[in-house]
Design a protein around this motif. Structure first.
Motif, PDB file in Angstrom:
ATOM      1  N   SER A 160       0.855  -1.191   0.000  1.00 40.62           N
ATOM      2  CA  SER A 160       0.000   0.000   0.000  1.00 40.62           C
ATOM      3  C   SER A 160       0.887   1.236   0.000  1.00 40.62           C
ATOM      4  O   SER A 160       1.924   1.279   0.676  1.00 40.62           O
ATOM      5  N   VAL A 161       0.473   2.247  -0.756  1.00 43.36           N
ATOM      6  CA  VAL A 161       1.214   3.506  -0.852  1.00 43.36           C
ATOM      7  C   VAL A 161       0.300   4.629  -0.387  1.00 43.36           C
ATOM      8  O   VAL A 161      -0.827   4.775  -0.898  1.00 43.36           O
ATOM      9  N   THR A 162       0.772   5.406   0.577  1.00 46.37           N
ATOM     10  CA  THR A 162      -0.006   6.508   1.141  1.00 46.37           C
ATOM     11  C   THR A 162       0.679   7.824   0.848  1.00 46.37           C
ATOM     12  O   THR A 162       1.885   7.984   1.096  1.00 46.37           O
ATOM     13  N   ASN A 163      -0.066   8.771   0.312  1.00 47.20           N
ATOM     14  CA  ASN A 163       0.434  10.128   0.094  1.00 47.20           C
ATOM     15  C   ASN A 163       0.258  10.898   1.393  1.00 47.20           C
ATOM     16  O   ASN A 163      -0.854  11.251   1.780  1.00 47.20           O
ATOM     17  N   THR A 164       1.378  11.148   2.072  1.00 47.30           N
ATOM     18  CA  THR A 164       1.334  11.828   3.368  1.00 47.30           C
ATOM     19  C   THR A 164       1.557  13.334   3.249  1.00 47.30           C
ATOM     20  O   THR A 164       1.670  14.028   4.259  1.00 47.30           O
ATOM     21  N   GLY A 165       1.620  13.835   2.017  1.00 47.13           N
ATOM     22  CA  GLY A 165       1.823  15.257   1.816  1.00 47.13           C
ATOM     23  C   GLY A 165       0.519  16.018   1.655  1.00 47.13           C
ATOM     24  O   GLY A 165      -0.569  15.512   1.949  1.00 47.13           O
ATOM     25  N   GLN A 166       0.652  17.235   1.123  1.00 46.20           N
ATOM     26  CA  GLN A 166      -0.494  18.142   1.010  1.00 46.20           C
ATOM     27  C   GLN A 166      -0.971  18.295  -0.430  1.00 46.20           C
ATOM     28  O   GLN A 166      -1.857  19.104  -0.692  1.00 46.20           O
ATOM     29  N   ARG A 167      -0.404  17.533  -1.341  1.00 46.93           N
ATOM     30  CA  ARG A 167      -0.789  17.691  -2.741  1.00 46.93           C
ATOM     31  C   ARG A 167      -0.712  16.349  -3.454  1.00 46.93           C
ATOM     32  O   ARG A 167      -0.042  15.416  -2.997  1.00 46.93           O
ATOM     33  N   ARG A 168      -1.397  16.250  -4.572  1.00 45.25           N
ATOM     34  CA  ARG A 168      -1.405  15.034  -5.370  1.00 45.25           C
ATOM     35  C   ARG A 168      -0.006  14.788  -5.931  1.00 45.25           C
ATOM     36  O   ARG A 168       0.726  15.725  -6.251  1.00 45.25           O
ATOM     37  N   GLY A 169       0.376  13.502  -6.047  1.00 46.33           N
ATOM     38  CA  GLY A 169       1.697  13.185  -6.562  1.00 46.33           C
ATOM     39  C   GLY A 169       1.722  11.865  -7.318  1.00 46.33           C
ATOM     40  O   GLY A 169       0.816  11.032  -7.189  1.00 46.33           O
ATOM     41  N   ARG A 170       2.747  11.695  -8.108  1.00 48.66           N
ATOM     42  CA  ARG A 170       2.956  10.460  -8.873  1.00 48.66           C
ATOM     43  C   ARG A 170       4.141   9.727  -8.267  1.00 48.66           C
ATOM     44  O   ARG A 170       5.229  10.288  -8.142  1.00 48.66           O
ATOM     45  N   GLU A 171       3.920   8.481  -7.890  1.00 44.55           N
ATOM     46  CA  GLU A 171       4.973   7.682  -7.271  1.00 44.55           C
ATOM     47  C   GLU A 171       5.353   6.531  -8.193  1.00 44.55           C
ATOM     48  O   GLU A 171       4.483   5.908  -8.821  1.00 44.55           O
ATOM     49  N   VAL A 172       6.648   6.245  -8.275  1.00 39.46           N
ATOM     50  CA  VAL A 172       7.159   5.087  -9.007  1.00 39.46           C
ATOM     51  C   VAL A 172       7.572   4.053  -7.977  1.00 39.46           C
ATOM     52  O   VAL A 172       8.571   4.221  -7.267  1.00 39.46           O
ATOM     53  N   VAL A 173       6.792   3.001  -7.855  1.00 42.08           N
ATOM     54  CA  VAL A 173       7.054   1.933  -6.885  1.00 42.08           C
ATOM     55  C   VAL A 173       8.012   0.944  -7.536  1.00 42.08           C
ATOM     56  O   VAL A 173       7.708   0.360  -8.583  1.00 42.08           O
ATOM     57  N   GLN A 174       9.172   0.752  -6.923  1.00 43.78           N
ATOM     58  CA  GLN A 174      10.237  -0.054  -7.522  1.00 43.78           C
ATOM     59  C   GLN A 174      10.495  -1.301  -6.681  1.00 43.78           C
ATOM     60  O   GLN A 174      10.576  -1.225  -5.460  1.00 43.78           O
ATOM     61  N   VAL A 175      10.645  -2.439  -7.373  1.00 38.34           N
ATOM     62  CA  VAL A 175      10.919  -3.716  -6.719  1.00 38.34           C
ATOM     63  C   VAL A 175      12.315  -4.172  -7.109  1.00 38.34           C
ATOM     64  O   VAL A 175      12.638  -4.257  -8.308  1.00 38.34           O
ATOM     65  N   TYR A 176      13.142  -4.449  -6.110  1.00 36.64           N
ATOM     66  CA  TYR A 176      14.509  -4.906  -6.321  1.00 36.64           C
ATOM     67  C   TYR A 176      14.695  -6.284  -5.696  1.00 36.64           C
ATOM     68  O   TYR A 176      13.996  -6.650  -4.737  1.00 36.64           O
ATOM     69  N   LEU A 177      15.647  -7.033  -6.229  1.00 37.88           N
ATOM     70  CA  LEU A 177      16.040  -8.320  -5.662  1.00 37.88           C
ATOM     71  C   LEU A 177      17.439  -8.198  -5.091  1.00 37.88           C
ATOM     72  O   LEU A 177      18.293  -7.509  -5.670  1.00 37.88           O
ATOM     73  N   ALA A 178      17.698  -8.875  -3.977  1.00 39.71           N
ATOM     74  CA  ALA A 178      19.004  -8.747  -3.321  1.00 39.71           C
ATOM     75  C   ALA A 178      19.305  -9.988  -2.503  1.00 39.71           C
ATOM     76  O   ALA A 178      18.416 -10.779  -2.167  1.00 39.71           O
ATOM     77  N   ASN A 179      20.576 -10.152  -2.197  1.00 42.68           N
ATOM     78  CA  ASN A 179      21.076 -11.170  -1.260  1.00 42.68           C
ATOM     79  C   ASN A 179      20.591 -12.587  -1.554  1.00 42.68           C
ATOM     80  O   ASN A 179      20.080 -13.280  -0.661  1.00 42.68           O
ATOM     81  N   PRO A 180      20.738 -13.064  -2.785  1.00 43.90           N
ATOM     82  CA  PRO A 180      20.315 -14.449  -3.047  1.00 43.90           C
ATOM     83  C   PRO A 180      21.226 -15.447  -2.346  1.00 43.90           C
ATOM     84  O   PRO A 180      22.438 -15.245  -2.246  1.00 43.90           O
ATOM     85  N   THR A 181      20.637 -16.512  -1.857  1.00 44.97           N
ATOM     86  CA  THR A 181      21.420 -17.579  -1.221  1.00 44.97           C
ATOM     87  C   THR A 181      21.151 -18.882  -1.949  1.00 44.97           C
ATOM     88  O   THR A 181      20.044 -19.131  -2.429  1.00 44.97           O
ATOM     89  N   GLY A 182      22.176 -19.732  -2.033  1.00 45.38           N
ATOM     90  CA  GLY A 182      22.027 -21.037  -2.638  1.00 45.38           C
ATOM     91  C   GLY A 182      22.315 -21.092  -4.119  1.00 45.38           C
ATOM     92  O   GLY A 182      22.244 -22.158  -4.718  1.00 45.38           O
ATOM     93  N   ARG A 183      22.632 -19.977  -4.727  1.00 45.74           N
ATOM     94  CA  ARG A 183      22.882 -19.966  -6.168  1.00 45.74           C
ATOM     95  C   ARG A 183      24.319 -20.360  -6.476  1.00 45.74           C
ATOM     96  O   ARG A 183      25.222 -20.180  -5.651  1.00 45.74           O
ATOM     97  N   THR A 184      24.519 -20.877  -7.682  1.00 41.49           N
ATOM     98  CA  THR A 184      25.862 -21.249  -8.127  1.00 41.49           C
ATOM     99  C   THR A 184      26.551 -20.110  -8.858  1.00 41.49           C
ATOM    100  O   THR A 184      27.728 -20.217  -9.200  1.00 41.49           O
ATOM    101  N   VAL A 185      25.816 -19.020  -9.117  1.00 44.21           N
ATOM    102  CA  VAL A 185      26.353 -17.884  -9.855  1.00 44.21           C
ATOM    103  C   VAL A 185      26.212 -16.630  -8.995  1.00 44.21           C
ATOM    104  O   VAL A 185      25.141 -16.384  -8.416  1.00 44.21           O
TER     105      VAL A 185
END
Length: 658
Positions: free
Chosen positions: A557-582
């Motif tokens: 969920s994304v909440t606009n906590t400011g005083q005006r309308r805004g456009r947000e870019v929600v970004q998903v990243y992957l990190a810290n993989p375990t068990g991989r051979t590469v």
């Protein structure tokens, strides 16, 4: 088809036939009806003279490139096509393609387009450009590598978009917009769209491991091909000593077999000749042409009719290779409606709001793109948005600039209670605002430092895409806003953003390096601020354990906590993989979504994460899911992470992903 040479004639080594999409019966029949000379003509190309030098157009050519600088291009092209049609027995018209940077369109450079993080807007820009090309009688656009337009202003710098996920998603969006979303690989590209010519390979020369190629450098090309790009043009370079135009692995194994490309491969201008002159792997122009066509190039460039005929007749080039190349060219022409009978027309998928004159549509789309691409990199002293400053001086970074004067006029129109001056340093009045306008960030550093030292609140507006030189400017404590292109008619739009009437909605499409020798970027991928604030909550990653299925869903969920309308870019990243051979990058972008949120509003966001984003190219170069756990990070940039979760892969390592 039988070779037109004696059985005992010497033959070149036969390349393994690579599977393509089956040629249609109409194309096969047309190839069978052609003479050897007519086939050779279809795989040849020429460049329309940029000036009227009295040279007669050459008929019987498959493709004509029209430089974007050509004056009176429509009339000149019409004369060329008429001359070609007069001597064409089978009624196969020439395919006209634009060649060179796209100077006359009002849109953003590549970095600026991706800075919008808006795929639908990228489609609209591509569709608008396509309509303008078709109106000029052109059916595609080839931007040569190294021209600057494909890499940003500095052609010797890093690639325009270095993140593979961003590059891939925007490449697919370009295909959907330019060719039509429903065109696919077999449907007609209708009268409102053009064929996409996707670049393939790395420029300039390099020595890249296959894993780097597959995971990073070829990501955009693969996405464009899988989206249905009608043509590709190999890079005029080499990797590990193998020129792209002779790389059988890339052009046949990867492009044709793995990606199932069914279009035409066009030689980059001058690249086939470079096999002899620059790389010296061809003993003369005949062998250069033969090597390129053996590798999988369909249109070898230049008026090569006589040379191709001689190569086939001597046995130096197998006739099936020429037939294959001709069929590829005719298939593209058929998709464009140039060869009858054409496939059934598919819906163009154009939006209702895009109906109207092309130039009106282009202007409307350009205005939207300009505002959504603006990246507010830094505002350490909270200068923006401007309220009612007493005096605003708008100055160029170095020399006189029409953008500075234009912005001064635009600010004067909206800041009715302020004195706006089109001036220059020094500034006798401390405490007021200075706006520095410069296409080169490095040139604005001294002016910004002087303004800050004089006690002025300083804003630097970067009107170009040389963002890799921003480190020194960011250290001045000035506010930095990146516009990616000259302001021109968009000065009023920028004035609205500076004064808070509109929001700077862009995000960085790449990580910007810090000072020389530094390891951390001065600004991370996805960075950008605005005039409101957001909070993230309620993260859910499903399934938590991946054992089957074809997608992972990331919800928050994304909440606009400011005083005006805004456009947000929600970004998903992957990190810290375990068990991989590469070993994989510590943090990598996996997916993103944009959302418009009113002040005080909370909206749910769901982002689909394809399994391919979790797969790796293993030691034997198979693309597989390997068991292990991966952190799923959700936030506003690669370092501004707001939520953390995990997904566990329980699939067997042998499970391959497309």
């Amino acid at each position: 088809m039988t070779d037109p040479v004696p059985p005992d004639a010497p033959r070149a080594p036969r390349s393994p036939r690579s599977p393509r999409s089956p040629w249609s019966r109409a194309v096969r029949d047309l190839v069978a009806a052609m003479t050897l000379e007519e086939k050779a003509a279809q795989t040849s190309a020429t460049v329309l003279p940029a000036t009227d030098d009295g040279a007669a157009p050459v008929p019987g050519i498959g493709i004509v490139y029209v430089p974007t600088s050509t004056p009176d291009a429509p009339a000149r092209l019409a004369a060329f096509r008429e001359a070609g049609a007069a001597g064409d027995r089978l009624g196969i018209p020439v395919l006209p393609l634009a060649l060179g940077p796209d100077h006359d369109r009002p849109f953003l450079p590549p970095l600026g387009r991706v800075a919008t993080w808006d795929l639908r807007l990228a489609e609209r820009m591509a569709a608008s450009t396509a309509r303008a090309l078709r109106a000029a009688g052109l059916f595609g656009h080839l931007v040569p590598a190294g021209s600057g337009a494909d890499r940003g202003t500095d052609a010797s710098g890093p690639p325009a978009v270095s993140d593979p996920v961003l590059a891939a998603t925007f490449a697919a969006a370009r295909v959907h917009g330019a060719q039509g979303r429903t065109a696919g690989r077999t449907h007609l590209i209708d009268e409102h769209h053009v064929a996409v010519i996707a670049p393939l390979g790395v420029w300039p020369d390099g020595h890249w491991h296959e894993r780097v190629l597959r995971t990073h450098l070829l990501a955009a090309a693969e996405a464009a091909v899988r989206a249905g790009a009608a043509a590709v043009v190999p890079s005029p370079a080499s990797n590990a000593g193998v020129p792209t135009h002779t790389d059988v692995w890339l052009l046949r194994d990867v492009l044709r077999r793995e990606w199932h490309f069914g279009g035409s491969v066009l030689a980059h201008p001058g690249a086939v000749g470079a096999l002899e002159t620059a790389y010296r792997i061809a003993d003369g122009p005949d062998q250069a042409v033969a090597l390129a066509m053996e590798a999988g190039v369909d249109v070898v460039g230049g008026a090569q009719v006589e040379r191709l005929v001689a190569l086939v007749c001597s046995g130096a080039l197998s006739s099936w290779l020429l037939d294959d190349a001709v069929a590829a060219v005719l298939t593209v022409k058929s998709r464009l409606g140039l060869v009858a009978p054409a496939p059934a027309t598919a819906p163009s998928g154009a939006d209702d709001d895009e109906v109207g004159p092309a130039e009106e549509t282009a202007a409307r789309v350009a205005r939207t793109a300009f505002t959504r691409s603006l990246v507010l990199l830094a505002d350490p002293n909270a200068v923006l948005p401007l309220r009612t400053p007493r005096i605003v001086d708008v100055v160029p970074g170095t020399a006189d600039s029409p953008d500075a004067a234009g912005l001064a006029r635009a600010l004067d129109a909206v800041l009715t209670r302020s004195l706006v001056r089109d001036g220059r340093a020094p500034w006798p009045e401390p405490g007021d605002v200075v706006v520095v306008v410069s296409a080169r960030p490095e040139d604005a550093v001294r002016v910004a430092e002087g303004a800050v030292a004089a006690g002025r609140r300083c804003i630097v507006v970067v009107t170009g895409d040389r963002v890799h030189t921003l480190a020194a400017l960011a250290a001045t404590t000035a506010t930095v806003l990146v516009c990616w292109r000259p302001l021109g008619e968009h000065a009023r739009l920028l004035a609205d953003v500076l004064t808070g009437r509109a929001e700077p909605a862009g995000r960085l499409p790449l990580a910007l390096p810090g000072p020389a020798g530094g390891t951390a970027p001065v600004f991370p991928l996805g960075h950008g601020t605005g005039y409101t604030s957001f909070e993230y909550s309620r993260l859910a990653v499903t399934p938590a354990v991946l054992d089957g299925g074809d997608v992972v869903r990331v919800r928050c969920s994304v909440t606009n906590t400011g005083q005006r309308r805004g456009r947000e870019v929600v970004q998903v990243y992957l990190a810290n993989p375990t068990g991989r051979t590469v070993v994989t990058p510590e943090v990598s972008l996996a997916a993103f979504s944009t959302v418009e949120v009113a002040a005080g509003q909370t909206l749910p966001v769901t982002i689909r994460l394809p399994l391919a984003r979790l797969a790796v190219w293993n030691r034997t170069m198979h693309h597989i899911l390997e068991p292990g756990t991966v952190d799923v990070l959700v936030g506003r940039s690669a370092v501004d992470i707001r939520l953390r979760g995990t997904v566990t892969v329980a699939a067997h390592p042998s499970r391959r992903q497309p």
